[in-house]
Design a protein around this motif. Structure first.
Motif, PDB file in Angstrom:
ATOM      1  N   PHE A   1      -2.252 -14.653 -10.623  1.00 49.13           N
ATOM      2  CA  PHE A   1      -2.384 -13.280 -10.160  1.00 49.13           C
ATOM      3  C   PHE A   1      -2.820 -13.268  -8.692  1.00 49.13           C
ATOM      4  N   PRO A   2      -2.459 -12.209  -7.961  1.00 52.30           N
ATOM      5  CA  PRO A   2      -2.775 -12.174  -6.528  1.00 52.30           C
ATOM      6  C   PRO A   2      -4.247 -11.890  -6.257  1.00 52.30           C
ATOM      7  N   ASP A   3      -4.699 -12.368  -5.126  1.00 52.48           N
ATOM      8  CA  ASP A   3      -6.023 -12.021  -4.626  1.00 52.48           C
ATOM      9  C   ASP A   3      -5.855 -10.796  -3.741  1.00 52.48           C
ATOM     10  N   THR A   4      -6.395  -9.669  -4.165  1.00 52.92           N
ATOM     11  CA  THR A   4      -6.203  -8.418  -3.437  1.00 52.92           C
ATOM     12  C   THR A   4      -7.415  -8.036  -2.598  1.00 52.92           C
ATOM     13  N   GLY A   5      -8.383  -8.934  -2.488  1.00 49.60           N
ATOM     14  CA  GLY A   5      -9.554  -8.662  -1.667  1.00 49.60           C
ATOM     15  C   GLY A   5     -10.331  -7.458  -2.154  1.00 49.60           C
ATOM     16  N   SER A   6     -10.555  -6.510  -1.266  1.00 47.80           N
ATOM     17  CA  SER A   6     -11.343  -5.330  -1.623  1.00 47.80           C
ATOM     18  C   SER A   6     -10.527  -4.258  -2.329  1.00 47.80           C
ATOM     19  N   VAL A   7      -9.204  -4.438  -2.387  1.00 45.09           N
ATOM     20  CA  VAL A   7      -8.353  -3.468  -3.081  1.00 45.09           C
ATOM     21  C   VAL A   7      -8.393  -3.759  -4.579  1.00 45.09           C
ATOM     22  N   PRO A   8      -8.743  -2.788  -5.418  1.00 43.55           N
ATOM     23  CA  PRO A   8      -8.833  -3.038  -6.865  1.00 43.55           C
ATOM     24  C   PRO A   8      -7.491  -3.477  -7.447  1.00 43.55           C
ATOM     25  N   LEU A   9      -7.536  -4.521  -8.264  1.00 47.26           N
ATOM     26  CA  LEU A   9      -6.350  -5.011  -8.969  1.00 47.26           C
ATOM     27  C   LEU A   9      -6.400  -4.503 -10.408  1.00 47.26           C
TER      28      LEU A   9
ATOM     29  N   THR B   1       3.007   6.784  -3.475  1.00 48.72           N
ATOM     30  CA  THR B   1       3.110   5.438  -4.030  1.00 48.72           C
ATOM     31  C   THR B   1       3.835   4.518  -3.062  1.00 48.72           C
ATOM     32  N   HIS B   2       3.642   3.217  -3.293  1.00 49.34           N
ATOM     33  CA  HIS B   2       4.282   2.192  -2.472  1.00 49.34           C
ATOM     34  C   HIS B   2       4.623   1.012  -3.370  1.00 49.34           C
ATOM     35  N   VAL B   3       5.861   0.532  -3.293  1.00 48.11           N
ATOM     36  CA  VAL B   3       6.263  -0.665  -4.028  1.00 48.11           C
ATOM     37  C   VAL B   3       5.904  -1.871  -3.163  1.00 48.11           C
ATOM     38  N   ALA B   4       4.862  -2.587  -3.576  1.00 48.48           N
ATOM     39  CA  ALA B   4       4.338  -3.697  -2.784  1.00 48.48           C
ATOM     40  C   ALA B   4       5.196  -4.948  -2.895  1.00 48.48           C
TER      41      ALA B   4
ATOM     42  N   PRO C   1       8.330 -11.577  -8.242  1.00 50.72           N
ATOM     43  CA  PRO C   1       8.018 -11.777  -6.828  1.00 50.72           C
ATOM     44  C   PRO C   1       7.000 -12.904  -6.643  1.00 50.72           C
ATOM     45  N   GLU C   2       7.116 -13.632  -5.555  1.00 47.61           N
ATOM     46  CA  GLU C   2       6.087 -14.598  -5.191  1.00 47.61           C
ATOM     47  C   GLU C   2       4.823 -13.838  -4.790  1.00 47.61           C
ATOM     48  N   LEU C   3       3.675 -14.401  -5.139  1.00 45.83           N
ATOM     49  CA  LEU C   3       2.425 -13.697  -4.848  1.00 45.83           C
ATOM     50  C   LEU C   3       2.273 -13.404  -3.363  1.00 45.83           C
ATOM     51  N   GLN C   4       2.710 -14.352  -2.518  1.00 43.75           N
ATOM     52  CA  GLN C   4       2.563 -14.155  -1.077  1.00 43.75           C
ATOM     53  C   GLN C   4       3.488 -13.074  -0.540  1.00 43.75           C
ATOM     54  N   ASP C   5       4.453 -12.643  -1.339  1.00 40.10           N
ATOM     55  CA  ASP C   5       5.380 -11.597  -0.902  1.00 40.10           C
ATOM     56  C   ASP C   5       4.894 -10.197  -1.269  1.00 40.10           C
ATOM     57  N   ILE C   6       3.757 -10.095  -1.920  1.00 44.02           N
ATOM     58  CA  ILE C   6       3.192  -8.785  -2.246  1.00 44.02           C
ATOM     59  C   ILE C   6       2.517  -8.232  -0.998  1.00 44.02           C
ATOM     60  N   LYS C   7       3.040  -7.120  -0.493  1.00 43.66           N
ATOM     61  CA  LYS C   7       2.547  -6.526   0.748  1.00 43.66           C
ATOM     62  C   LYS C   7       1.944  -5.158   0.456  1.00 43.66           C
ATOM     63  N   LEU C   8       0.628  -5.081   0.580  1.00 48.85           N
ATOM     64  CA  LEU C   8      -0.060  -3.824   0.327  1.00 48.85           C
ATOM     65  C   LEU C   8       0.148  -2.852   1.481  1.00 48.85           C
ATOM     66  N   SER C   9       0.175  -1.577   1.170  1.00 46.21           N
ATOM     67  CA  SER C   9       0.274  -0.544   2.195  1.00 46.21           C
ATOM     68  C   SER C   9      -1.089  -0.316   2.839  1.00 46.21           C
ATOM     69  N   ASP C  10      -1.103   0.425   3.910  1.00 48.69           N
ATOM     70  CA  ASP C  10      -2.370   0.927   4.443  1.00 48.69           C
ATOM     71  C   ASP C  10      -2.968   1.918   3.434  1.00 48.69           C
TER      72      ASP C  10
ATOM     73  N   GLN D   1      -4.917   8.347   0.042  1.00 48.15           N
ATOM     74  CA  GLN D   1      -4.697   6.981  -0.424  1.00 48.15           C
ATOM     75  C   GLN D   1      -3.287   6.813  -0.975  1.00 48.15           C
ATOM     76  N   VAL D   2      -2.905   5.536  -1.159  1.00 43.88           N
ATOM     77  CA  VAL D   2      -1.576   5.205  -1.651  1.00 43.88           C
ATOM     78  C   VAL D   2      -1.706   4.277  -2.855  1.00 43.88           C
ATOM     79  N   ALA D   3      -1.017   4.608  -3.932  1.00 41.80           N
ATOM     80  CA  ALA D   3      -0.984   3.748  -5.113  1.00 41.80           C
ATOM     81  C   ALA D   3       0.063   2.659  -4.913  1.00 41.80           C
ATOM     82  N   ASN D   4      -0.330   1.401  -5.037  1.00 45.44           N
ATOM     83  CA  ASN D   4       0.577   0.269  -4.839  1.00 45.44           C
ATOM     84  C   ASN D   4       0.974  -0.337  -6.180  1.00 45.44           C
ATOM     85  N   TYR D   5       2.262  -0.652  -6.313  1.00 46.91           N
ATOM     86  CA  TYR D   5       2.786  -1.193  -7.569  1.00 46.91           C
ATOM     87  C   TYR D   5       3.695  -2.385  -7.301  1.00 46.91           C
TER      88      TYR D   5
END
Length: 362
Positions: free
Chosen positions: A162-170, A117-120, A132-141, A93-97
């Motif tokens: 705050f962003p909607d991250t779906g199934s990815v825990p925020l 890690t990944h800078v989203a 950052p704009e919420l729509q510019d937050i790009k999660l990694s695989d 897995q990858v930690a997104n920040y």
């Protein structure tokens, strides 16, 4: 009592005078036990009642959402920076920040010691004076979670949504704006905060987390770094910071008395608007640091024309009873931290001082 300082410290920060006076009255003899809360066993019924009440009152202020637990953990938010990837960053897995400033940077620095890690999203290009704009937050695989900092204490920015991250825990570090405004806890898998800004004295980190996230922490971790240790033992596995938790409970009572999160938000907005208006109407003598749309209601950062003039401002303010207006050493400038407990009268006094200082230099 003698006149209290105008306390604009960023943390440890001002506590409500009413809370301090209640604690003072109970300091030597809590509940007719003949002991201070600091002297009694954390295994006893008297302390455990305070401990449980603080947990219940916190969830009540957030609307009693189902499936969440409150943990009290020592080590402040800085220990959480490491515990989060230790507990939630699994193999492959990858930690997104989201990188938004000094505290986000510290969090990702710890995560990099644990795994990938990944800078989203990042606002580094603006020197962290924007978000950052919420729509510019790009999660990694294979994202394990997305971590963001709701309010950057040093730079003075604050997420309004705050962003909607779906199934990815925020997961959110809310150290400097927790309980300063209503928010939907159900958006988050976990929020956490060092207590020393809006909740109580230093020494406690408050973690509000979905129970399903922490029922089975990785077995290789030491007991004190596993969230399930705190869950299974009601944060009483070891001796907790009992006085700090008692003070948190008293601050939570005070928030209820102020009308809950809606009540404190209204007051916080008035305080912040008063000071920002003084900055914006100064004809350029004072200059706000961050983009107006993401200005923090908790930490107001501003500059003067020269560093020398800023030093004069700080010195003159201290002579008038103001504390904590010097900006963080990493960025300089000036900063007024206006957390929940700061009285409106202190904000008024600061604005009056700012106008007098400007007039004396014109």
């Amino acid at each position: 009592m003698s006149k209290r300082a105008y306390n604009f410290n960023a943390g440890p920060a001002a506590l409500p005078l009413e809370v301090l006076e209640r604690a003072q009255a109970e300091f030597v003899n809590y509940g007719d036990t003949g002991m201070s809360i600091m002297e009694m066993s954390h295994r006893g019924a008297v302390y455990e009642a305070v401990h449980n009440e603080a947990q219940e009152r916190l969830l009540s202020l957030l609307g009693n959402p189902s499936g969440y637990k409150v943990l009290f953990i020592q080590g402040g938010a800085s220990t959480q920076f490491a515990m989060i990837p230790m507990n939630f960053l699994g193999q492959g897995q990858v930690a997104n920040y989201v990188m938004t400033g000094s505290w986000a940077e510290k969090a990702i620095k710890e995560a990099r010691l644990i795994g990938e890690t990944h800078v989203a999203a990042s606002s580094e290009a603006s020197k962290y004076m924007a978000l950052p704009e919420l729509q510019d937050i790009k999660l990694s695989d294979h994202a394990a979670y997305l971590h963001l900092t709701s309010n950057e204490t040093i730079e003075g920015t604050q997420f309004k949504e705050f962003p909607d991250t779906g199934s990815v825990p925020l997961i959110c570090d809310m150290s400097s704006d927790i309980l300063s405004r209503p928010f939907d806890l159900s958006q988050f898998a976990m929020v956490y905060a060092g207590a020393q800004k809006n909740l109580g004295p230093s020494g406690v980190a408050v973690v509000i987390v979905r129970e399903d996230m922490i029922t089975d922490s990785p077995k290789h971790l030491p007991s004190m770094l596993r969230y399930d240790t705190y869950l299974k033992n009601n944060s009483l596995y070891n001796t907790p910071p009992s006085f700090g938790i008692y003070m948190i409970n008293e601050v939570l009572k005070w928030i209820q008395e102020k009308g809950g999160l809606e009540g404190v938000q209204e007051l916080n907005r008035k305080k912040a608007a008063l000071i920002y208006d003084a900055i914006d109407s100064s004809g350029g003598f004072y200059r706000g640091c961050v983009n107006a749309e993401v200005r923090s209601d908790m930490n107001i950062t501003f500059r003067l024309g020269t560093e020398e003039l800023e030093k004069e401002f700080v010195k003159a303010s201290e002579q008038e009873g103001f504390v904590g207006l010097k900006g963080h050493r990493s960025v300089g400038g000036l900063r007024a931290s206006v957390y929940n407990a700061l009285p409106y009268e202190s904000a008024q006094a600061l604005v009056q001082f700012m106008q007098q200082f400007q007039n004396s230099r014109s």
